[in-house]
Design a protein around this motif. Structure first.
Motif, PDB file in Angstrom:
ATOM      1  N   UNK A 234      -2.379  10.551  -0.413  1.00 15.39           N
ATOM      2  CA  UNK A 234      -2.992   9.443   0.311  1.00 15.39           C
ATOM      3  C   UNK A 234      -2.124   8.205   0.245  1.00 15.39           C
ATOM      4  N   UNK A 235      -2.604   7.134   0.893  1.00 19.31           N
ATOM      5  CA  UNK A 235      -1.841   5.887   0.869  1.00 19.31           C
ATOM      6  C   UNK A 235      -2.761   4.683   0.919  1.00 19.31           C
ATOM      7  N   UNK A 236      -2.246   3.563   0.422  1.00 19.36           N
ATOM      8  CA  UNK A 236      -2.852   2.255   0.668  1.00 19.36           C
ATOM      9  C   UNK A 236      -1.751   1.361   1.218  1.00 19.36           C
ATOM     10  N   UNK A 237      -2.015   0.762   2.358  1.00 12.86           N
ATOM     11  CA  UNK A 237      -1.054  -0.145   2.976  1.00 12.86           C
ATOM     12  C   UNK A 237       0.294   0.532   3.195  1.00 12.86           C
ATOM     13  N   UNK A 238       0.276   1.857   3.390  1.00  8.69           N
ATOM     14  CA  UNK A 238       1.488   2.632   3.624  1.00  8.69           C
ATOM     15  C   UNK A 238       2.155   3.149   2.382  1.00  8.69           C
ATOM     16  N   UNK A 239       1.774   2.664   1.207  1.00  6.87           N
ATOM     17  CA  UNK A 239       2.367   3.119  -0.053  1.00  6.87           C
ATOM     18  C   UNK A 239       1.691   4.431  -0.476  1.00  6.87           C
ATOM     19  N   UNK A 240       2.471   5.494  -0.550  1.00  4.74           N
ATOM     20  CA  UNK A 240       1.921   6.828  -0.803  1.00  4.74           C
ATOM     21  C   UNK A 240       1.817   7.087  -2.305  1.00  4.74           C
ATOM     22  N   UNK A 241       0.740   7.745  -2.717  1.00  4.79           N
ATOM     23  CA  UNK A 241       0.537   8.079  -4.136  1.00  4.79           C
ATOM     24  C   UNK A 241       0.151   9.550  -4.255  1.00  4.79           C
TER      25      UNK A 241
END
Length: 307
Positions: A234-241
């Motif tokens: 998934x991602x938040x603000x484009x940052x993938x984790x």
């Protein structure tokens, strides 16, 4: 000691529906006296006001998520109907929270996603003082409600706020271009400073399939393969984790025009909002990153998160 004035004025105002002016005339006192007595009635518990809020929270699930992941604040919203759409439910709920809790003199960073767009749509117009809305990442390639630029515009319109926008797509050609936008343009320098000044950040939770940002219009097939191979969920603000709560270094990260993770971590309140069973795995991974101070989700999703 019993004060009959308190009881009489309380009944006339709350039960009989008389105005403060009408009560003052009837009892031969000033309107200010009536107002003070009504406040004293509340203070003494003679009058107890109970408001039936339009949303029901699941406290047991909230506490379970807090205990498991150490998240400071958790809102788990019960749906009105079992089939209710999570985006609509959470969007309406958090718009209500903003309309009833937003403080003046606040800088609020806003992200991307269908739920964030729904919040903007559900906000009631209100008068505020010295509110600034800051876009946390670049825009999408099409003009839709989920576009960060459109979301910030709507927040500003509803709240009478000032907006600071990102004059760039969310993903550019390469890292050199990204660095030039952020560090060598006046808009970029302003953004970097505004991001540091944000007191709250509100962002959606993306998943690999069907996410707002991780879509073919912004992410190449090769980048998506790389993300999957590295375990991205998934991602938040484009940052993938990944599922273990690690943010991944990918080619997408290098060309992403978005608030850096280390800057985001310094914002005091970081609010992640997302629901639906399909997002449960991503939410678990996100909570493990430690970046979320406040989680907003629905009851069905929360049940899967704590399993």
């Amino acid at each position: 000691m019993y004060d009959p004035q308190i009881g009489i004025i309380s009944v006339l105002y709350f039960e009989k529906g008389l105005s403060q002016q009408e009560i003052a005339i009837r009892l031969g006192v000033s309107k200010m006296t009536v107002s003070r007595v009504l406040q004293r009635a509340k203070d003494l518990g003679v009058v107890k006001i109970q408001i039936s809020k339009p949303f029901e929270l699941h406290e047991e699930l909230e506490k379970a998520i807090q205990a498991k992941f150490g998240t400071k604040k958790v809102y788990v919203v019960n749906p009105h109907r079992s089939e209710e759409d999570a985006t609509a439910l959470l969007g309406n709920f958090f718009a209500f929270q903003i309309n009833t809790n937003l403080l003046n003199n606040t800088i609020l960073g806003i992200g991307v996603g269908k739920t964030i767009a729904k919040i903007a749509d559900c906000l009631l117009p209100m008068k505020t003082k010295n509110i600034e809305i800051v876009q946390l990442l670049g825009g999408l390639t099409n003009v839709v409600k989920e576009n960060p630029f459109s979301i910030v515009q709507e927040f500003c319109r509803k709240l009478g706020a000032k907006g600071t926008y990102v004059a760039s797509p969310a993903a550019v050609e390469d890292s050199a271009w990204r660095d030039q936008i952020l560090y060598q343009t006046s808009n970029g320098v302003t953004l970097l400073e505004k991001w540091k000044e944000c007191e709250q950040a509100l962002f959606g939770i993306g998943v690999l399939d069907g996410g707002t940002l991780l879509s073919p219009s912004l992410v190449t097939d090769e980048e998506m393969r790389e993300i999957r191979e590295k375990g991205g969920i998934g991602d938040i603000l484009g940052h993938v984790f990944d599922a273990n709560g690690r943010f991944l270094q990918t080619n997408l990260e290098k060309r992403l025009v978005s608030i850096p993770i280390d800057t985001l971590l310094k914002i005091p309140e970081r609010i992640a909002i997302g629901g639906g069973v399909l997002k449960a795995k991503a939410i678990k991974g996100l909570l493990r990153t430690g970046i979320v101070t406040t989680l907003v989700t629905d009851a069905k999703c929360a049940q899967y998160v704590i399993k």
